[in-house]
Design an enzyme around this catalytic site. Structure first.
Site, PDB file in Angstrom:
ATOM      1  N   HIS A  54      -2.179  -1.167  -2.134  1.00 48.48           N
ATOM      2  CA  HIS A  54      -1.225  -1.900  -1.595  1.00 48.48           C
ATOM      3  C   HIS A  54      -1.047  -3.248  -2.018  1.00 48.48           C
ATOM      4  O   HIS A  54      -2.019  -3.804  -2.491  1.00 48.48           O
ATOM      5  CB  HIS A  54      -1.502  -1.982  -0.107  1.00 48.48           C
ATOM      6  CG  HIS A  54      -0.438  -2.763   0.967  1.00 48.48           C
ATOM      7  ND1 HIS A  54      -0.119  -3.698   1.022  1.00 48.48           N
ATOM      8  CD2 HIS A  54       0.545  -1.910   1.748  1.00 48.48           C
ATOM      9  CE1 HIS A  54       0.763  -4.196   1.856  1.00 48.48           C
ATOM     10  NE2 HIS A  54       1.154  -2.976   2.371  1.00 48.48           N
ATOM     11  N   ASP A  64     -10.160  -1.955   1.499  1.00 45.27           N
ATOM     12  CA  ASP A  64      -8.988  -2.063   2.601  1.00 45.27           C
ATOM     13  C   ASP A  64      -9.084  -0.960   3.464  1.00 45.27           C
ATOM     14  O   ASP A  64      -8.677   0.397   3.018  1.00 45.27           O
ATOM     15  CB  ASP A  64      -7.764  -2.151   1.397  1.00 45.27           C
ATOM     16  CG  ASP A  64      -6.426  -2.234   2.309  1.00 45.27           C
ATOM     17  OD1 ASP A  64      -6.559  -2.040   3.458  1.00 45.27           O
ATOM     18  OD2 ASP A  64      -5.457  -2.292   1.446  1.00 45.27           O
ATOM     19  N   GLN A 117      -5.523   1.594   6.884  1.00 46.23           N
ATOM     20  CA  GLN A 117      -5.129   3.008   7.082  1.00 46.23           C
ATOM     21  C   GLN A 117      -6.400   3.695   7.482  1.00 46.23           C
ATOM     22  O   GLN A 117      -6.083   4.775   8.309  1.00 46.23           O
ATOM     23  CB  GLN A 117      -4.331   3.741   5.745  1.00 46.23           C
ATOM     24  CG  GLN A 117      -2.956   2.953   5.326  1.00 46.23           C
ATOM     25  CD  GLN A 117      -2.075   3.055   6.404  1.00 46.23           C
ATOM     26  OE1 GLN A 117      -2.139   3.818   7.522  1.00 46.23           O
ATOM     27  NE2 GLN A 117      -1.222   2.005   6.454  1.00 46.23           N
ATOM     28  N   LYS A 176      -1.717  -1.649  13.273  1.00 46.78           N
ATOM     29  CA  LYS A 176      -1.652  -0.289  12.837  1.00 46.78           C
ATOM     30  C   LYS A 176      -2.392   0.810  13.555  1.00 46.78           C
ATOM     31  O   LYS A 176      -2.681   1.929  13.556  1.00 46.78           O
ATOM     32  CB  LYS A 176      -2.140  -0.156  11.450  1.00 46.78           C
ATOM     33  CG  LYS A 176      -1.178  -0.712  10.497  1.00 46.78           C
ATOM     34  CD  LYS A 176      -1.473  -0.626   8.949  1.00 46.78           C
ATOM     35  CE  LYS A 176      -0.727  -1.826   7.922  1.00 46.78           C
ATOM     36  NZ  LYS A 176       0.495  -1.485   7.807  1.00 46.78           N
ATOM     37  N   CYS A 225       5.418  -1.267  -0.256  1.00 47.77           N
ATOM     38  CA  CYS A 225       4.218  -2.369  -0.733  1.00 47.77           C
ATOM     39  C   CYS A 225       3.476  -1.825  -1.846  1.00 47.77           C
ATOM     40  O   CYS A 225       2.123  -1.949  -1.911  1.00 47.77           O
ATOM     41  CB  CYS A 225       3.761  -3.007   0.256  1.00 47.77           C
ATOM     42  SG  CYS A 225       4.644  -3.964   1.425  1.00 47.77           S
TER      43      CYS A 225
END
Ligand SMILES: Cc1ncc(COP(=O)(O)O)c(C=O)c1O
Lengths: 414, 134
Positions: A130, A207, A210, A233, A372
């Site tokens: 991303h 990261d 998600q 999220k 993104c």
């Protein structure tokens, strides 16, 4: 029943926890929300604790001695502890509140990166990042003359681990990668990547924007050095995110933003920084949002991350089957057993904006664009894709509706 | 049900009358919508009186941006450059037969006009200001 055996989710009961799922997008058209990768919906418990915070407890935290300030401080710090438990951190002081995953990654780049990286040092990223795990490193690389290298993405949307092994020969200082792609849905072998990186002497940043919402994540088991994720999220509010950092590392890092709360002592010409985690939390934080995220984490824990993962696996398996029946439609990324609940696709000759707009007629919310991840789209030679993504409250019936509506898209524009 | 995809838009999207490239041309400009990667290029031929005699568009994008480009080009032929400078956002919405459009899709619809204005004003780059209602 032992916790490791996921049983089916009671989705009807879960749906009742999310007030927005009652909404009609227009008269008679019920919302079908397939855009949780962008942001998830919020259960009533999260909305309620934030509402109650403002009704009953609102005060600035730390340093206050009145009742409200004490209650607010306790609630804020309790949320931090809950989040630490949720991701298996050793200590709550390893949890730093940020605005979102993006700010968490920037914190590492500015604080750790500026102190420890020298010209010529190598950072390894992947081609599926991303922009938030790409641009901060580009900025730092420009400033410090660093070298960025990328683990390639294969045609079926997996990381090319052979090339990664070769890149490790460059003695990188950091390997920063997403545990799950927000476009391809790929679940990367995070533990293996971290192990290999450590063997090569690199630190690791995951990261988790998600992965933390959708998979069981344990930072000690992963042995990761930094983990970044966003509250919004994972059933929490916007405006709150987390940087997990290994305590020993956080101690060596200089502060990120300067101001109130991050100091122990201030003189006219100098300051001494506060202890962890406050050293990295300058100014009044998002108090209600942190408490909301604490409630979200409690909500997810009650349901069980293993069950959520299993439910999403069932949905993506079904969705890939349904989508494969649509002529001219191609789904990006690996097969269902290697991905989470994300289906980004293109339909030949039809622009993703048109797809998303027509799906909206049926109340179906999907996302169209580059999500993104422009370099990843360039790699697959697509300016944009349409993305349907799933979470704990989605159902197979909603996927049937998606399939039906995509048929209408093709009828109109195909 | 909204009818954004009304016949006129579908028609011009599927069977554009003015898709192509003019080479040589007197004015040419292209720009991209960074949100969705839509790209529009407009080429014009202009005579000594400043009248647009030929025009064409190329690029790729959604039905709205492509139909808007085709309709805009159709309206340009026979107009002077000075007339072209006066075309407004409302004119585009009228051509498309739409009363309103959400902020995201408005960008799609106005991309061709933005490209045209940057071209006829001889600007180095296009900006949203060119198509905002004064
Ligand atoms: C993989 C990944 N990383 C980072 C982010 C950035 O999250 P935020 O915008 O909340 O900082 C996202 C959000 O889409 C994402 O999917």
């Amino acid at each position: 029943m032992p916790q490791s055996l996921p049983v089916e989710l009671d989705v009807a009961k879960i749906r009742a926890d999310f007030p927005i799922l009652e909404r009609e997008v227009r008269p008679g058209i019920r919302l079908v929300y397939l855009d949780s990768t962008a942001t998830s919906q919020k259960p009533a418990v999260v909305i309620k604790v934030m509402d109650e915070f403002y009704r009953k407890m609102n005060a600035n935290i730390h340093r206050g001695v009145h009742t409200l300030a004490e209650e607010a401080t306790a609630a804020y710090e309790e949320a931090r502890q809950r989040i630490a438990n949720f991701i298996g951190a050793k200590h709550a002081r390893e949890i730093i509140f940020t605005r979102n995953a993006t700010e968490a990654i920037n914190l590492v780049a500015y604080s750790w990166g500026r102190k420890f990286l020298q010209p010529g040092d190598v950072i390894i990223l992947t081609e599926m990042e991303h922009h938030s795990n790409l641009v901060p490193w580009q900025i730092l690389a420009e400033e410090r003359n660093l070298r960025l290298e990328f683990i390639p993405v294969t045609a079926d949307g997996l990381l090319d681990m052979g090339t990664f092994n070769e890149l490790l020969g460059l003695q990188p200082k950091l390997v920063a990668f997403t545990a799950m792609s927000n476009v391809l849905g790929t679940i990367n072998p995070a533990k293996e990547i971290i192990q290999l990186a450590h063997q090569a002497g690199a630190l690791t940043l995951v990261d988790g924007a998600q992965s933390v919402p959708h998979l069981p994540v344990n930072v000690q088991e992963l042995d990761v050095d930094f983990l970044a994720f966003s509250g919004h999220k994972m059933c929490g509010p916007t405006g709150i995110g987390v940087l997990y950092g290994r305590e020993t590392l956080l101690h060596t890092m200089p502060p990120f933003l300067g101001g109130g709360d991050m100091i122990r002592k201030v003189y006219l010409r100098s300051f001494a920084p506060n202890e962890l985690p406050h050293k990295f939390e300058a100014g009044t934080p998002a108090i209600a949002e942190a408490i909301g995220l604490g409630a979200a984490v409690g909500y997810l824990e009650n349901i069980g991350m293993d069950k959520i993962k299993a439910h999403e696996h069932e949905l993506i398996t079904y969705a890939l089957e349904c989508l494969s029946e649509i002529p001219g439609l191609t789904v990006l990324g690996p097969p269902a057993d290697k991905k989470g609940g994300v289906a980004s696709f293109s339909i030949s000759g039809i622009h993703p904006h048109d797809v998303a707009q027509i799906l909206d007629r049926y109340g179906i919310a999907v996302r169209a664009g580059h999500h993104c991840a422009m370099p990843l789209h360039d790699k697959f030679n697509l300016p944009a894709t349409t993305r349907a993504s799933f979470y704990l409250y989605n159902t197979k019936e909603e996927i049937d509706q998606l399939q039906m509506a995509l048929g209408q898209v093709i009828k109109l524009l195909g | 049900m909204d009818d954004l995809y009304r016949e006129i838009i579908i028609d011009h999207y599927k069977n554009p009358g003015y898709r192509g490239i003019l080479d040589p041309h007197d004015i040419s400009f292209e720009d991209e919508n960074p949100l969705c990667g839509d790209l529009i290029r407009i080429d014009l031929r202009v005579n000594e009186q400043g009248v647009i005699t030929e025009a064409a568009f190329s690029g790729h994008g959604c039905a709205i941006s492509q139909a808007s480009a085709d309709l805009l080009i159709e309206s340009l032929i026979g107009k002077t450059i000075e007339d072209a400078k006066k075309i407004t956002k409302q004119d585009i919405l009228d051509m498309l037969g739409l009363d309103t459009l959400g902020p995201v899709r408005l960008k799609c619809a106005l991309l061709p006009l933005k490209v045209l204005k940057a071209g006829v004003y001889g600007l180095g780059e296009a900006s949203d200001k060119l198509v905002e209602e004064e």
